[in-house]
Design a protein around this motif. Sequence first.
Motif, mmCIF file in Angstrom:
data_model
loop_
_atom_site.group_PDB
_atom_site.id
_atom_site.type_symbol
_atom_site.label_atom_id
_atom_site.label_comp_id
_atom_site.label_asym_id
_atom_site.label_seq_id
_atom_site.Cartn_x
_atom_site.Cartn_y
_atom_site.Cartn_z
ATOM 1 N N GLU A 255 6.823 6.606 -4.857
ATOM 2 C CA GLU A 255 5.705 6.695 -3.926
ATOM 3 C C GLU A 255 6.069 5.986 -2.632
ATOM 4 N N GLU B 221 0.859 -1.177 0.000
ATOM 5 C CA GLU B 221 0.000 0.000 0.000
ATOM 6 C C GLU B 221 0.896 1.229 0.000
ATOM 7 N N VAL B 222 0.645 2.160 -0.907
ATOM 8 C CA VAL B 222 1.501 3.335 -1.040
ATOM 9 C C VAL B 222 0.689 4.609 -0.893
ATOM 10 N N GLU B 223 1.392 5.690 -0.658
ATOM 11 C CA GLU B 223 0.791 7.013 -0.693
ATOM 12 C C GLU B 223 0.874 7.490 -2.142
ATOM 13 N N PRO B 224 -0.260 7.572 -2.846
ATOM 14 C CA PRO B 224 -0.209 7.906 -4.279
ATOM 15 C C PRO B 224 0.460 9.245 -4.541
ATOM 16 N N GLY B 225 1.288 9.253 -5.607
ATOM 17 C CA GLY B 225 1.956 10.481 -6.016
ATOM 18 C C GLY B 225 1.694 10.760 -7.480
ATOM 19 N N VAL C 51 3.361 2.635 2.689
ATOM 20 C CA VAL C 51 2.791 2.891 4.011
ATOM 21 C C VAL C 51 2.377 1.601 4.719
#
Length: 248
Positions: free
Chosen positions: A161, A151-155, A164
């Motif tokens: 990215e 799960e990533v913090e979208p950029g 998280v």
Amino acid sequence: MSDESRPHRTAAVIPAAGRGVRLGPGAPKALRALGGTPMLIHAVRAMARSRAVSLVVVVAPSDGAAEVRRLLDEHPLPERTEILVVPGRETRQGSVRAGLEALPADVTCVLIHDAARPLVPVETVDAVVEAVRDGAPAVVPALPLADTVKEVEPGKPGEPEPVVATPERARLRAVQTPQGFDLATLRRAHEKFAVNGEGATDDAGMVERLGVTVVAVPGHEEAFKVTRPLDLVLAEAVLARRRATDAY
């Protein structure tokens, strides 16, 4: 009429009103050729191969219903299966709802199937139908994931990215179609959750929001979604192997 004595007719709805831009310019994705035959025809045949499915509703582009009807008439389909074509709406959710509105009163179980999954085996279709008829209000075919998921913090596109979280892979599944439902339950979900923006792209997710349990049955590796050009190459290879072994 009691629930026990009601006929349990099953129908399939195939939303095919999208353009499929990720496959590039040209015909809508559902009308792209696979082995010389439009993917939509393969998808309809996949539903019709199940003896449990007596009706298939194809939701066509709003301005292309007559063309889709002609296309279906040009290709051999099981005579025991009734085929309806209805015009779609601006979103997938709206198109699915148009398909649901076209179902006759004796349908109690409905399958929602992606036209872009043309090679789903009949065993998968039958497993979904059986689970609904056994009492599950919502059923999805699903496969375990082979890759670890982050799960990533979208950029911005192309930029790094930050990760998280790493979900536990053993608890994750890749969901396919057809998704099967008790018709009354799915209609209730569509009535409660109005179309906003692009609308819902996963009918089972709408049912989950009602607080209703969705169950998963084993999916199949050949029920993959044809979205990008490489997927079409893989689908051609699967179809060629089936034809070579008289399995199609």
